[in-house]
Structure formats: C-alpha cells, structure tokens
Design a protein around this motif. Structure first.
Motif, short mmCIF file in Angstrom:
data_model
loop_
_atom_site.label_atom_id
_atom_site.label_comp_id
_atom_site.label_asym_id
_atom_site.label_seq_id
_atom_site.Cartn_x
_atom_site.Cartn_y
_atom_site.Cartn_z
N SER A 1 -179.31 39.96 87.50
CA SER A 1 -178.11 40.75 87.23
C SER A 1 -177.03 39.91 86.56
N ASN B 1 -173.80 42.68 86.25
CA ASN B 1 -172.78 42.75 87.30
C ASN B 1 -171.45 42.15 86.85
N LYS C 1 -168.80 43.44 85.40
CA LYS C 1 -167.62 44.22 85.78
C LYS C 1 -167.31 44.03 87.26
N ARG C 2 -168.35 44.06 88.07
CA ARG C 2 -168.15 43.89 89.52
C ARG C 2 -167.61 42.51 89.83
N LYS D 1 -163.82 41.77 89.44
CA LYS D 1 -162.89 42.30 90.44
C LYS D 1 -162.79 41.45 91.70
N ILE D 2 -163.58 40.38 91.77
CA ILE D 2 -163.56 39.51 92.95
C ILE D 2 -162.32 38.63 92.90
N GLN E 1 -166.23 42.08 98.96
CA GLN E 1 -165.64 42.67 97.75
C GLN E 1 -166.73 43.02 96.74
N TYR E 2 -167.65 42.09 96.55
CA TYR E 2 -168.73 42.32 95.58
C TYR E 2 -169.59 43.52 95.97
N GLN F 1 -168.68 45.90 97.87
CA GLN F 1 -167.80 47.05 98.06
C GLN F 1 -167.94 47.63 99.46
N CYS G 1 -172.76 36.30 93.97
CA CYS G 1 -171.86 37.43 94.25
C CYS G 1 -170.41 37.06 94.00
#
Length: 263
Positions: A49, A55, A57-58, A61-62, A106-107, A109, A204
């Motif tokens: 990933s 990943n 975008k995900r 956000k961390i 966070q990763y 969610q 992550c």
C-alpha cells in the motif's frame, strides 16, 4: 484458542488469564503461529500500500499533535505509579506505546477511549519491573502485569468493568495478533507496544511523526533493555514470552527499523 470447560477462550484474555496458569498448550502454540502469519501478511499489505501510494491520503492525516493526553485523576495516579515503578528506559517505552498506539489508531480510523489506552499503556509492562519480575518466573509476565494493574486500578477507585478492560488489554498485548472481537484499546495497546519493540505497523505512521514520538520519549538504551528482559528473566516455561523467545523473537528486535531512526 484454548478449550476451557467446554468453551472456547481466546489466548491472553481476562477469562483465559483467570482460568489457566498461563502456559501454552500445543494447540495454543499453533494458534500463536497463525497469529504470526496473519501479522506478517498485514505487514506485506502495508508495504504494498505504501509502495504503490495507495495509503498516501490516509498517511497525510496522521498527526502527533492531534493526540489527546488524558488529564483525569485516574490518569495522574497511573503516571505517578509508572514513574515510581519503572526505570527510565521502560517508562519511556510505556509512553511511546501510548503515542504509537494512538497514531496507528488515527491510521486505522478507530474510535478510542484515550484514558483507557493511556492507563493500559503506562501499566502494561509491570511484569518486567524489578518489583514484579520474579512473579514472571511462575506466570506469563503479561498476566502478572495485568494482575498488578487490576490491583492498582481497584485501589484508586476505578469501576470494576474499567479495571477488567485494562487487565484484558495488558494480558493480551503479547499476542502477535489481536482478533477483531477485541476492543480498540486492546488492539492499539498491542500495536503500539509491538511497533516500539519489533517495528510492526511502522508503515501506518509517517517517519516524521514517528520521529516526534522518539524525540519526546527517546529509545536510547531500549534495544539492550528489552533484550535483557528477554534473555535474563527466567520467563515461565511455555508462557507466551518463553515461546516467542524460542521461535526467534530476538531476531525481530534486532531488525526493528526504529533502531535506525534513533539508537
């Protein structure tokens, strides 16, 4: 899974710890092996990933600064206890476990009870301390830590259900994989601890966010300390710690990529 009185009880859970001497049966060891395989497959998924930017975008956000540090009376009591019982190296590990667990949360969610995760993280390695490590010669150190944490949380007035959840999380944190049936705090305690010890799920968390945790709570001396607890504590025979040592856990500690970020 291990059979107890006709029911199936998951290795490491509160019910398991209360119903066994914490030694693994042959079927338990096979279950541990399957957990390891599942964990390794997830590491491969994370690698792909990240390599393929699936990943991205995900990961963007961390944020270390979004982590909530509980300031409740119970959390303060746990901090005071942790400061009293751990040496500085293990104390920093407990704090990193919380922050790493929160970042992985966070990763993934996941909704998290920060107080539950915080107290569990601070107390999760009581079984490795000078005060309690002798008990780990006759019982799995994760169960020893869970028992002592339950005793402590009862003494400071936490509700029985909360104490039981903290026991469960601490007792289970040594499992190579945590089942979906477990609560998010149990998952994240294990994920945070194993990230610090062997580097699992490091993808992550972006490297710059990992470094913020390491700058706040340095890993200096941790690799040697954790190897010392693995080699020189006479862990209860056929406990999870004893079995993981037998099948090569030491090598994973040496290969942890966090060692390269900060010695």
């Amino acid at each position: 899974m291990v059979t107890i009185k006709g029911s199936m009880t998951e290795i490491g859970t509160y019910d398991w710890a209360k119903s066994t001497d914490s030694s693994l049966t042959k079927s338990d060891k096979r279950a541990i092996q399957l957990m390891i395989i599942k964990s390794q497959l997830y590491q491969l998924k994370l690698f792909l990933s990240t390599y393929l930017l699936l990943n991205k975008k995900r990961l963007s956000k961390i944020d270390f600064n979004d982590i909530v540090v509980p300031d409740s009376l119970f959390a303060k009591h746990a901090e005071d206890y942790a400061n009293a019982v751990y040496n500085p190296i293990l104390l920093n590990h407990c704090y990193r476990t919380y922050y790493f667990g929160a970042l992985i949360g966070q990763y993934l969610q996941l909704k998290v009870d920060s107080e539950h995760l915080y107290i569990s993280s601070l107390l999760h390695d009581l079984g490795l301390t000078n005060q309690y490590k002798k008990e780990s010669c006759s019982c799995c150190f994760a169960v020893v830590g869970a028992r002592r944490a339950e005793q402590f949380t009862n003494e400071i007035g936490m509700e029985e259900e909360a104490s039981k959840k903290i026991f469960n999380a601490i007792s289970m944190h040594l499992n190579p994989d945590i089942s979906e049936e477990q609560d998010n705090e149990t998952k994240l305690l294990s994920y945070g601890a194993t990230l610090d010890v062997i580097g699992n799920k490091r993808r992550c968390v972006p490297k710059n966010e990992l470094k913020k945790v390491l700058d706040a709570y340095p890993r200096k001396g941790f690799k040697s300390e954790i190897l010392e607890t693995l080699k020189n504590i006479d862990h209860f025979k056929d406990s999870r710690a004893d079995y993981l040592k037998e099948i090569g856990f030491e090598g994973l500690i040496h290969k942890n990529k966090l060692n390269q970020i900060q010695q």
